[in-house]
Design a protein around this motif. Structure first.
Motif, PDB file in Angstrom:
ATOM      1  N   PRO A  99      50.077  29.390  38.701  1.00  0.00           N
ATOM      2  CA  PRO A  99      48.708  29.699  38.272  1.00  0.00           C
ATOM      3  C   PRO A  99      48.025  28.496  37.626  1.00  0.00           C
ATOM      4  CG  PRO A  99      50.191  31.480  37.656  1.00  0.00           C
ATOM      5  CD  PRO A  99      51.046  30.355  38.176  1.00  0.00           C
ATOM      6  N   PRO A 100      46.775  28.214  38.017  1.00  0.00           N
ATOM      7  CA  PRO A 100      45.934  29.021  38.912  1.00  0.00           C
ATOM      8  C   PRO A 100      46.037  28.638  40.391  1.00  0.00           C
ATOM      9  CG  PRO A 100      44.632  27.276  37.931  1.00  0.00           C
ATOM     10  CD  PRO A 100      46.005  27.134  37.345  1.00  0.00           C
ATOM     11  N   LEU A 101      46.999  27.795  40.773  1.00  0.00           N
ATOM     12  CA  LEU A 101      47.140  27.371  42.164  1.00  0.00           C
ATOM     13  C   LEU A 101      48.007  28.354  42.950  1.00  0.00           C
ATOM     14  CD1 LEU A 101      47.837  23.539  41.643  1.00  0.00           C
ATOM     15  CD2 LEU A 101      45.633  24.696  41.905  1.00  0.00           C
ATOM     16  N   GLY A 102      47.628  28.595  44.208  1.00  0.00           N
ATOM     17  CA  GLY A 102      48.463  29.408  45.094  1.00  0.00           C
ATOM     18  C   GLY A 102      48.041  30.846  45.257  1.00  0.00           C
ATOM     19  N   LEU A 103      46.964  31.260  44.599  1.00  0.00           N
ATOM     20  CA  LEU A 103      46.557  32.663  44.681  1.00  0.00           C
ATOM     21  C   LEU A 103      46.287  33.094  46.121  1.00  0.00           C
ATOM     22  CD1 LEU A 103      45.682  35.341  43.379  1.00  0.00           C
ATOM     23  CD2 LEU A 103      43.384  34.358  43.107  1.00  0.00           C
ATOM     24  N   ALA A 104      45.560  32.268  46.886  1.00  0.00           N
ATOM     25  CA  ALA A 104      45.180  32.656  48.248  1.00  0.00           C
ATOM     26  C   ALA A 104      46.376  32.836  49.165  1.00  0.00           C
ATOM     27  CB  ALA A 104      44.238  31.611  48.842  1.00  0.00           C
ATOM     28  N   GLU A 105      47.490  32.171  48.853  1.00  0.00           N
ATOM     29  CA  GLU A 105      48.672  32.240  49.720  1.00  0.00           C
ATOM     30  C   GLU A 105      49.542  33.464  49.457  1.00  0.00           C
ATOM     31  OE1 GLU A 105      46.956  28.554  50.431  1.00  0.00           O
ATOM     32  OE2 GLU A 105      47.577  29.275  48.445  1.00  0.00           O
ATOM     33  N   LEU A 106      49.227  34.266  48.433  1.00  0.00           N
ATOM     34  CA  LEU A 106      50.124  35.385  48.119  1.00  0.00           C
ATOM     35  C   LEU A 106      49.433  36.690  47.775  1.00  0.00           C
ATOM     36  CD1 LEU A 106      50.072  35.731  44.741  1.00  0.00           C
ATOM     37  CD2 LEU A 106      51.378  33.623  44.887  1.00  0.00           C
ATOM     38  N   LEU A 107      48.126  36.690  47.548  1.00  0.00           N
ATOM     39  CA  LEU A 107      47.498  37.915  47.041  1.00  0.00           C
ATOM     40  C   LEU A 107      47.554  39.069  48.026  1.00  0.00           C
ATOM     41  CD1 LEU A 107      44.363  38.878  47.994  1.00  0.00           C
ATOM     42  CD2 LEU A 107      43.847  36.619  47.115  1.00  0.00           C
ATOM     43  N   TRP A 108      47.663  38.755  49.336  1.00  0.00           N
ATOM     44  CA  TRP A 108      47.759  39.824  50.342  1.00  0.00           C
ATOM     45  C   TRP A 108      49.209  40.257  50.561  1.00  0.00           C
ATOM     46  CZ3 TRP A 108      43.921  36.025  51.037  1.00  0.00           C
ATOM     47  CH2 TRP A 108      42.609  36.509  51.104  1.00  0.00           C
ATOM     48  N   ASN A 109      50.120  39.826  49.704  1.00  0.00           N
ATOM     49  CA  ASN A 109      51.523  40.203  49.841  1.00  0.00           C
ATOM     50  C   ASN A 109      51.923  41.336  48.913  1.00  0.00           C
ATOM     51  OD1 ASN A 109      53.094  39.175  51.878  1.00  0.00           O
ATOM     52  ND2 ASN A 109      53.543  37.247  50.843  1.00  0.00           N
ATOM     53  N   GLY A 110      50.997  41.906  48.192  1.00  0.00           N
ATOM     54  CA  GLY A 110      51.318  43.047  47.341  1.00  0.00           C
ATOM     55  C   GLY A 110      51.413  42.672  45.875  1.00  0.00           C
ATOM     56  N   ASP A 111      51.489  43.697  45.032  1.00  0.00           N
ATOM     57  CA  ASP A 111      51.445  43.493  43.587  1.00  0.00           C
ATOM     58  C   ASP A 111      52.696  42.812  43.045  1.00  0.00           C
ATOM     59  OD1 ASP A 111      48.945  44.610  43.466  1.00  0.00           O
ATOM     60  OD2 ASP A 111      49.651  46.623  42.971  1.00  0.00           O
ATOM     61  N   GLN A 112      53.847  43.049  43.648  1.00  0.00           N
ATOM     62  CA  GLN A 112      55.068  42.430  43.138  1.00  0.00           C
ATOM     63  C   GLN A 112      54.987  40.908  43.257  1.00  0.00           C
ATOM     64  OE1 GLN A 112      58.724  43.981  44.755  1.00  0.00           O
ATOM     65  NE2 GLN A 112      60.004  42.471  43.691  1.00  0.00           N
ATOM     66  N   ARG A 169      40.463  41.085  35.250  1.00  0.00           N
ATOM     67  CA  ARG A 169      39.462  40.385  36.058  1.00  0.00           C
ATOM     68  C   ARG A 169      40.077  39.916  37.377  1.00  0.00           C
ATOM     69  NH1 ARG A 169      34.995  38.444  38.664  1.00  0.00           N
ATOM     70  NH2 ARG A 169      35.370  36.303  39.285  1.00  0.00           N
ATOM     71  N   LEU A 170      41.261  39.321  37.302  1.00  0.00           N
ATOM     72  CA  LEU A 170      41.923  38.829  38.506  1.00  0.00           C
ATOM     73  C   LEU A 170      42.323  39.976  39.418  1.00  0.00           C
ATOM     74  CD1 LEU A 170      43.168  36.522  40.156  1.00  0.00           C
ATOM     75  CD2 LEU A 170      45.251  36.794  38.804  1.00  0.00           C
ATOM     76  N   ARG A 171      42.836  41.041  38.849  1.00  0.00           N
ATOM     77  CA  ARG A 171      43.279  42.165  39.686  1.00  0.00           C
ATOM     78  C   ARG A 171      42.099  42.815  40.405  1.00  0.00           C
ATOM     79  NH1 ARG A 171      48.537  43.121  39.070  1.00  0.00           N
ATOM     80  NH2 ARG A 171      49.573  42.371  37.168  1.00  0.00           N
ATOM     81  N   ARG A 172      40.951  42.803  39.791  1.00  0.00           N
ATOM     82  CA  ARG A 172      39.769  43.349  40.459  1.00  0.00           C
ATOM     83  C   ARG A 172      39.395  42.488  41.665  1.00  0.00           C
ATOM     84  NH1 ARG A 172      36.955  43.433  36.441  1.00  0.00           N
ATOM     85  NH2 ARG A 172      35.614  41.594  36.674  1.00  0.00           N
ATOM     86  N   VAL A 173      39.453  41.167  41.495  1.00  0.00           N
ATOM     87  CA  VAL A 173      39.165  40.270  42.607  1.00  0.00           C
ATOM     88  C   VAL A 173      40.203  40.445  43.720  1.00  0.00           C
ATOM     89  CG1 VAL A 173      39.032  37.853  43.313  1.00  0.00           C
ATOM     90  CG2 VAL A 173      37.982  38.577  41.165  1.00  0.00           C
ATOM     91  N   VAL A 174      41.467  40.581  43.336  1.00  0.00           N
ATOM     92  CA  VAL A 174      42.540  40.769  44.315  1.00  0.00           C
ATOM     93  C   VAL A 174      42.314  42.050  45.108  1.00  0.00           C
ATOM     94  CG1 VAL A 174      44.991  41.302  44.566  1.00  0.00           C
ATOM     95  CG2 VAL A 174      44.269  39.393  43.107  1.00  0.00           C
ATOM     96  N   ASP A 201      40.000  30.976  34.132  1.00  0.00           N
ATOM     97  CA  ASP A 201      39.388  32.258  33.778  1.00  0.00           C
ATOM     98  C   ASP A 201      39.126  33.132  35.001  1.00  0.00           C
ATOM     99  OD1 ASP A 201      37.317  30.917  35.001  1.00  0.00           O
ATOM    100  OD2 ASP A 201      36.114  30.713  33.184  1.00  0.00           O
ATOM    101  N   TRP A 202      39.536  32.640  36.181  1.00  0.00           N
ATOM    102  CA  TRP A 202      39.415  33.350  37.453  1.00  0.00           C
ATOM    103  C   TRP A 202      37.965  33.534  37.897  1.00  0.00           C
ATOM    104  CZ3 TRP A 202      44.107  32.444  38.281  1.00  0.00           C
ATOM    105  CH2 TRP A 202      45.125  32.794  37.388  1.00  0.00           C
ATOM    106  N   GLU A 203      37.022  32.938  37.166  1.00  0.00           N
ATOM    107  CA  GLU A 203      35.617  33.121  37.525  1.00  0.00           C
ATOM    108  C   GLU A 203      35.252  32.409  38.827  1.00  0.00           C
ATOM    109  OE1 GLU A 203      33.344  35.021  36.180  1.00  0.00           O
ATOM    110  OE2 GLU A 203      34.684  35.766  34.615  1.00  0.00           O
ATOM    111  N   GLU A 204      36.083  31.474  39.256  1.00  0.00           N
ATOM    112  CA  GLU A 204      35.762  30.749  40.490  1.00  0.00           C
ATOM    113  C   GLU A 204      36.075  31.560  41.739  1.00  0.00           C
ATOM    114  OE1 GLU A 204      39.940  29.132  39.449  1.00  0.00           O
ATOM    115  OE2 GLU A 204      38.271  30.190  38.519  1.00  0.00           O
ATOM    116  N   PHE A 205      36.742  32.716  41.578  1.00  0.00           N
ATOM    117  CA  PHE A 205      37.130  33.519  42.734  1.00  0.00           C
ATOM    118  C   PHE A 205      36.234  34.755  42.871  1.00  0.00           C
ATOM    119  CE2 PHE A 205      41.228  31.504  41.505  1.00  0.00           C
ATOM    120  CZ  PHE A 205      41.448  30.792  42.676  1.00  0.00           C
ATOM    121  N   THR A 206      35.878  35.057  44.112  1.00  0.00           N
ATOM    122  CA  THR A 206      35.163  36.284  44.415  1.00  0.00           C
ATOM    123  C   THR A 206      35.526  36.724  45.825  1.00  0.00           C
ATOM    124  OG1 THR A 206      32.987  37.367  44.537  1.00  0.00           O
ATOM    125  CG2 THR A 206      33.112  35.084  45.296  1.00  0.00           C
ATOM    126  N   ALA A 207      35.408  37.998  46.085  1.00  0.00           N
ATOM    127  CA  ALA A 207      35.674  38.529  47.422  1.00  0.00           C
ATOM    128  C   ALA A 207      34.467  39.297  47.941  1.00  0.00           C
ATOM    129  CB  ALA A 207      36.907  39.428  47.414  1.00  0.00           C
TER     130      ALA A 207
END
Length: 297
Positions: A138-151, A171-176, A224-230
């Motif tokens: 964190p905060p690197l690597g989010l895009a490579e794993l967020l679609w792999n589930g909560d674990q 905030r992050l979980r909402r974006v995920v 602060d995860w503010e740079e991410f949006t979906a």
């Protein structure tokens, strides 16, 4: 040489594809024949042969589903098919359609690895990038794993971050959650000339002494995860990168398509068009390697 086709083989392929599309629900002879516009005798002949060879299983109530021989073919395909040979043409097509640089990345041993590229990455950057590795911390690597589930997400969040994290995880979980629904993740440009996470990734892999890297990291803003949006906003957006997942046959996120945008005040209509094109390309790539996206439909 003129292209030659085999209608009987096409009918066999149609039967197998139909059963694969309804893997959780066996189909009757009548339903298969009707769906494929085949006569019942023709359909029965195909199913009988496929059953005898193990590619189809006939249940006690006289319905049909895929047989054990299909699983053997699947295992052989996993070994014999090189996914990159299948995926890179999709990356090249995406680069051609959007006129933007594209990367294909994957998680390997806790790191993000660049495994493919289409187009130059920025002006004055001669490096190929393919083969480069960045820590999935964190905060690197989010895009490579967020679609792999909560674990997978929780495991990533438990790693000691490269910069302090000041925002709550909600905030992050909402974006995920939104990214899993939309099929894409937008990483925005910050007030700095370059995206913060790009600066951080280049810093920690720069080869400079650890003490120097630690000192320079102190100058970077907290995460602060503010740079991410979906979501595509109603107003212009400063976009660094747009990400979308590629899934394998088990539904796991095995690769990530990342399109390097690097534009400020991107119009909403353009942003919507590009996110749609990128997600469609990722879904097509998923289908090409026999995968499926567990977050759609």
């Amino acid at each position: 040489m003129p292209e030659r086709r085999s209608p009987p083989t096409e009918r066999v392929a149609q039967v197998l594809n139909l059963l694969a599309d309804h893997a959780g629900r066996p189909l009757s002879l009548a339903v298969i024949a009707e769906r494929l516009d085949l006569s019942k005798p023709t359909c029965l002949g195909i199913l009988t042969t496929l059953t005898e060879t193990g590619f189809v299983h006939r249940t006690a109530d006289k319905t049909y589903r895929l047989g054990a021989a299909i699983a053997r073919l699947g295992r052989a395909a996993d070994v014999g098919v090189a996914p990159l040979d299948v995926l890179l043409p999709h990356l090249n097509d995406l680069h051609r359609d959007l006129g933007l640089s594209c990367l294909l990345t994957a998680l390997r041993d806790g790191e993000t690895v660049v495994v493919g590229r289409a187009g130059a990455i920025g002006t004055g950057r001669p490096q190929d990038l393919v083969g480069d590795r960045f820590p999935a911390v964190p905060p690197l690597g989010l895009a490579e794993l967020l679609w792999n589930g909560d674990q997978a997400l929780d495991t990533w969040l438990e790693r000691t971050p490269l910069v302090p994290v000041t925002a709550r995880r909600g905030r992050l979980r909402r974006v995920v959650r939104e990214a899993r629904e939309s099929g894409f993740l937008i990483e925005c440009l910050t007030a700095a000339p370059a995206a913060r996470n790009d600066v951080l990734a280049n810093l920690v892999t720069s080869g400079m002494p650890d003490a120097t890297i630690a000192t320079l990291r102190d100058y970077l803003p907290d995460a602060d995860w503010e740079e991410f949006t979906a979501e595509v906003p109603d107003e212009a957006l400063d976009v660094a990168t747009i990400h979308a997942p590629v899934h394998d046959h088990q539904g796991a996120q095995c690769f990530t398509v990342s399109v390097v945008v690097g534009r400020r005040r991107l119009p909403p209509r353009t942003c919507a068009k590009w996110t749609r094109t990128i997600t469609e390309s990722a879904l097509a790539a998923t289908a090409a390697i026999g995968g499926w996206n567990p977050w759609t439909g």
